[in-house]
Design an enzyme around this catalytic site. Structure first.
Site, PDB file in Angstrom:
ATOM      1  N   ARG A 178       0.815  -1.226   0.000  1.00 21.00           N
ATOM      2  CA  ARG A 178       0.000   0.000   0.000  1.00 21.00           C
ATOM      3  C   ARG A 178       0.854   1.284   0.000  1.00 21.00           C
ATOM      4  O   ARG A 178       0.421   2.321   0.515  1.00 21.00           O
ATOM      5  CB  ARG A 178      -0.969   0.037   1.200  1.00 21.00           C
ATOM      6  CG  ARG A 178      -1.923  -1.118   1.248  1.00 21.00           C
ATOM      7  CD  ARG A 178      -2.917  -1.135   0.094  1.00 21.00           C
ATOM      8  NE  ARG A 178      -3.696  -2.348   0.145  1.00 21.00           N
ATOM      9  CZ  ARG A 178      -3.408  -3.461  -0.549  1.00 21.00           C
ATOM     10  NH1 ARG A 178      -2.371  -3.481  -1.386  1.00 21.00           N
ATOM     11  NH2 ARG A 178      -4.147  -4.532  -0.453  1.00 21.00           N
ATOM     12  N   SER A 227     -10.610  -0.453   3.874  1.00 21.30           N
ATOM     13  CA  SER A 227      -9.895  -0.950   5.053  1.00 21.30           C
ATOM     14  C   SER A 227      -9.231   0.212   5.784  1.00 21.30           C
ATOM     15  O   SER A 227      -8.516   1.004   5.175  1.00 21.30           O
ATOM     16  CB  SER A 227      -8.811  -1.945   4.646  1.00 21.30           C
ATOM     17  OG  SER A 227      -9.413  -3.086   4.112  1.00 21.30           O
ATOM     18  N   GLU A 297      -4.223   2.419   7.136  1.00 20.75           N
ATOM     19  CA  GLU A 297      -4.075   2.347   5.677  1.00 20.75           C
ATOM     20  C   GLU A 297      -4.685   3.621   5.075  1.00 20.75           C
ATOM     21  O   GLU A 297      -4.169   4.176   4.121  1.00 20.75           O
ATOM     22  CB  GLU A 297      -4.809   1.112   5.133  1.00 20.75           C
ATOM     23  CG  GLU A 297      -4.793   1.040   3.617  1.00 20.75           C
ATOM     24  CD  GLU A 297      -5.271  -0.290   3.070  1.00 20.75           C
ATOM     25  OE1 GLU A 297      -5.034  -1.330   3.721  1.00 20.75           O
ATOM     26  OE2 GLU A 297      -5.879  -0.291   1.984  1.00 20.75           O
TER      27      GLU A 297
HETATM   28  C1  FAD Z   1     -15.491   0.052  -0.394  1.00 22.00           C
HETATM   29  C2  FAD Z   1     -14.007   0.207  -0.573  1.00 22.00           C
HETATM   30  C3  FAD Z   1     -13.242  -0.898  -0.907  1.00 22.00           C
HETATM   31  C4  FAD Z   1     -11.858  -0.768  -1.061  1.00 22.00           C
HETATM   32  N1  FAD Z   1     -11.140  -1.873  -1.379  1.00 22.00           N
HETATM   33  C5  FAD Z   1      -9.803  -1.768  -1.537  1.00 22.00           C
HETATM   34  C6  FAD Z   1      -9.012  -2.909  -1.867  1.00 22.00           C
HETATM   35  O1  FAD Z   1      -9.502  -4.015  -2.053  1.00 22.00           O
HETATM   36  N2  FAD Z   1      -7.686  -2.746  -1.990  1.00 22.00           N
HETATM   37  C7  FAD Z   1      -7.074  -1.535  -1.815  1.00 22.00           C
HETATM   38  O2  FAD Z   1      -5.851  -1.448  -1.960  1.00 22.00           O
HETATM   39  N3  FAD Z   1      -7.802  -0.440  -1.496  1.00 22.00           N
HETATM   40  C8  FAD Z   1      -9.133  -0.521  -1.358  1.00 22.00           C
HETATM   41  N4  FAD Z   1      -9.860   0.592  -1.024  1.00 22.00           N
HETATM   42  C9  FAD Z   1      -9.169   1.874  -0.787  1.00 22.00           C
HETATM   43  C10 FAD Z   1      -9.031   2.777  -2.026  1.00 22.00           C
HETATM   44  O3  FAD Z   1     -10.102   2.561  -2.931  1.00 22.00           O
HETATM   45  C11 FAD Z   1      -7.690   2.572  -2.731  1.00 22.00           C
HETATM   46  O4  FAD Z   1      -6.614   2.893  -1.894  1.00 22.00           O
HETATM   47  C12 FAD Z   1      -7.606   3.448  -4.006  1.00 22.00           C
HETATM   48  O5  FAD Z   1      -6.484   3.079  -4.747  1.00 22.00           O
HETATM   49  C13 FAD Z   1      -7.519   4.941  -3.690  1.00 22.00           C
HETATM   50  O6  FAD Z   1      -7.688   5.642  -4.900  1.00 22.00           O
HETATM   51  P1  FAD Z   1      -8.297   7.110  -4.930  1.00 22.00           P
HETATM   52  O7  FAD Z   1      -8.201   7.596  -6.325  1.00 22.00           O
HETATM   53  O8  FAD Z   1      -9.629   7.148  -4.316  1.00 22.00           O
HETATM   54  O9  FAD Z   1      -7.233   7.867  -4.017  1.00 22.00           O
HETATM   55  P2  FAD Z   1      -7.543   8.976  -2.922  1.00 22.00           P
HETATM   56  O10 FAD Z   1      -8.260   8.363  -1.782  1.00 22.00           O
HETATM   57  O11 FAD Z   1      -8.138  10.164  -3.550  1.00 22.00           O
HETATM   58  O12 FAD Z   1      -6.058   9.306  -2.435  1.00 22.00           O
HETATM   59  C14 FAD Z   1      -5.306   8.351  -1.723  1.00 22.00           C
HETATM   60  C15 FAD Z   1      -3.852   8.840  -1.616  1.00 22.00           C
HETATM   61  O13 FAD Z   1      -3.262   8.849  -2.906  1.00 22.00           O
HETATM   62  C16 FAD Z   1      -2.818  10.168  -3.248  1.00 22.00           C
HETATM   63  N5  FAD Z   1      -3.080  10.365  -4.670  1.00 22.00           N
HETATM   64  C17 FAD Z   1      -4.241  10.182  -5.331  1.00 22.00           C
HETATM   65  N6  FAD Z   1      -4.073  10.469  -6.634  1.00 22.00           N
HETATM   66  C18 FAD Z   1      -2.787  10.851  -6.793  1.00 22.00           C
HETATM   67  C19 FAD Z   1      -2.016  11.290  -7.902  1.00 22.00           C
HETATM   68  N7  FAD Z   1      -2.524  11.402  -9.125  1.00 22.00           N
HETATM   69  N8  FAD Z   1      -0.716  11.610  -7.688  1.00 22.00           N
HETATM   70  C20 FAD Z   1      -0.178  11.530  -6.451  1.00 22.00           C
HETATM   71  N9  FAD Z   1      -0.852  11.124  -5.371  1.00 22.00           N
HETATM   72  C21 FAD Z   1      -2.147  10.793  -5.526  1.00 22.00           C
HETATM   73  C22 FAD Z   1      -3.638  11.105  -2.376  1.00 22.00           C
HETATM   74  O14 FAD Z   1      -2.993  12.340  -2.187  1.00 22.00           O
HETATM   75  C23 FAD Z   1      -3.746  10.285  -1.100  1.00 22.00           C
HETATM   76  O15 FAD Z   1      -2.569  10.389  -0.338  1.00 22.00           O
HETATM   77  C24 FAD Z   1     -11.235   0.496  -0.893  1.00 22.00           C
HETATM   78  C25 FAD Z   1     -12.020   1.607  -0.554  1.00 22.00           C
HETATM   79  C26 FAD Z   1     -13.387   1.466  -0.398  1.00 22.00           C
HETATM   80  C27 FAD Z   1     -14.200   2.688  -0.059  1.00 22.00           C
END
Ligand code: FAD
Length: 303
Positions: A178, A227, A297
């Site tokens: 992660r 998570s 996480e």
């Molecule tokens: C119902 C549910 C299920 C999930 N299941 C999983 C799973 O199975 N596995 C898993 O790993 N995660 C899971 N997640 C967590 C999440 O979806 C992942 O971590 C996902 O990759 C985050 O993407 P995001 O675009 O929403 O990032 P955000 O939440 O918007 O950002 C997360 C982090 O990444 C940084 N970031 C985002 N975009 C960029 C960019 N372009 N450049 C630099 N930094 C950036 C942000 O600044 C922040 O620090 C789940 C979440 C939910 C709500």
């Protein structure tokens, strides 16, 4: 943020900026105070200008993908929140060298996966149901079912804090559980994934199975950030929190899910402070009972 700064941002972004916007609308947790400036960045040129501005002024910024791994605190986010869209959320389709697919960082994973299915490109199905964007998946090295984003990455394009665009092959990059190790403030602009050829039907079937498995194990009926804690080596955070007797524990509108104890769900009107209180409690109880110090996480941001 004063009127002078607002004016500069409006000009720089051709009015694609909104001030004092509640972050609850931009995160899957649906909690969080206001962002000073929500900046919609549509191309690399605008991104470069914004980063230069932020550097010159010392203004903090936060890139937000789909906000699915974020807990924004109740007093909100100072400085700039960057949302990548337009040319920074495009899908470039199948590459010429093998089965590569490139996507702008702002593209939702769901769109990427649907296109992969349409084109018969397999390998990314394990990401089905992760509600993030491409940049967020790379930044978090998102993973499921024993696979993670780094396993399927071919290369990334990153903009450094000084506005330089850097293209880097997977072999030169460092990922861990992660985590993507990049210099602080770097913005992921694009990612290229290595796929394998398969039929659209096969890809669709695998995605469907992964989505089904999520429905069974995760409380998808409520808003959440996924998570909350990382799994400690050889164990599961959910098992430890459940073992500490905390399933169903509530503070305000936030509840430790009955279905999956590593999910805190917003059952309506939760505040970030409610979620933080539950996180503290889970961490403390698990530490007392097992000696394991759970590590978050989700990214807690803001003030
Ligand atoms: C119902 C549910 C299920 C999930 N299941 C999983 C799973 O199975 N596995 C898993 O790993 N995660 C899971 N997640 C967590 C999440 O979806 C992942 O971590 C996902 O990759 C985050 O993407 P995001 O675009 O929403 O990032 P955000 O939440 O918007 O950002 C997360 C982090 O990444 C940084 N970031 C985002 N975009 C960029 C960019 N372009 N450049 C630099 N930094 C950036 C942000 O600044 C922040 O620090 C789940 C979440 C939910 C709500």
């Amino acid at each position: 943020m004063d009127e002078g700064e607002r004016k500069i941002l409006r000009e720089m972004l051709e009015n694609k900026v909104a001030f004092d916007q509640p972050m609850e609308q931009w995160t899957t947790f649906q909690v969080g105070g206001k962002a000073d400036a929500l900046c919609f960045v549509e191309d690399e040129f605008s991104l470069g200008k914004l980063l230069a501005y932020a550097k010159a002024k010392g203004t903090p910024y936060l890139v937000v993908g789909r906000g699915s791994n974020l807990l924004v605190k109740d007093q909100g986010v100072r400085g700039l929140v960057l949302i990548l869209r337009g040319r920074l959320a495009l899908l470039e389709g199948r590459g010429t060298e093998g089965d590569l697919v490139s996507a702008g960082a702002g593209l939702p994973l769901a769109n990427l996966l649907n296109e992969c299915r349409r084109q018969g490109l397999g390998g990314l199905e394990f990401l089905a149901g992760i509600p993030g964007a491409v940049g967020g998946a790379v930044a978090m090295n998102a993973g499921a079912w024993g696979k993670e984003t780094a396993d399927v990455l071919d290369e990334v394009e990153i903009m450094s804090t000084s506005g330089e665009l850097i293209r880097a092959k997977r072999a030169t990059l460092r990922f861990s559980y992660r985590t993507f190790c990049v210099p602080e403030g770097s913005v992921i602009v694009k990612a290229t994934f290595q796929c394998t050829r398969a039929s659209a039907q096969e890809v669709g079937e695998r995605m469907r199975r992964y989505l089904e498995m999520r429905k069974v194990s995760q409380p998808l009926e409520h808003a959440s950030g996924g998570s909350v804690f990382k799994n400690p080596p050889g164990d599961f955070a959910g098992r430890l929190i459940e073992g500490a007797g905390l399933k169903g524990f509530r503070v305000g509108g936030a509840v430790i899910s009955d279905k999956h104890a590593n999910f805190i769900v917003n059952t309506g009107g939760a505040k970030a402070c409610d979620v933080l209180t539950l996180m503290e409690l889970a961490r403390k109880r698990v530490k007392e009972e097992t000696g394991i110090d759970l590590q978050p996480e989700i990214k807690v941001v803001g003030t």
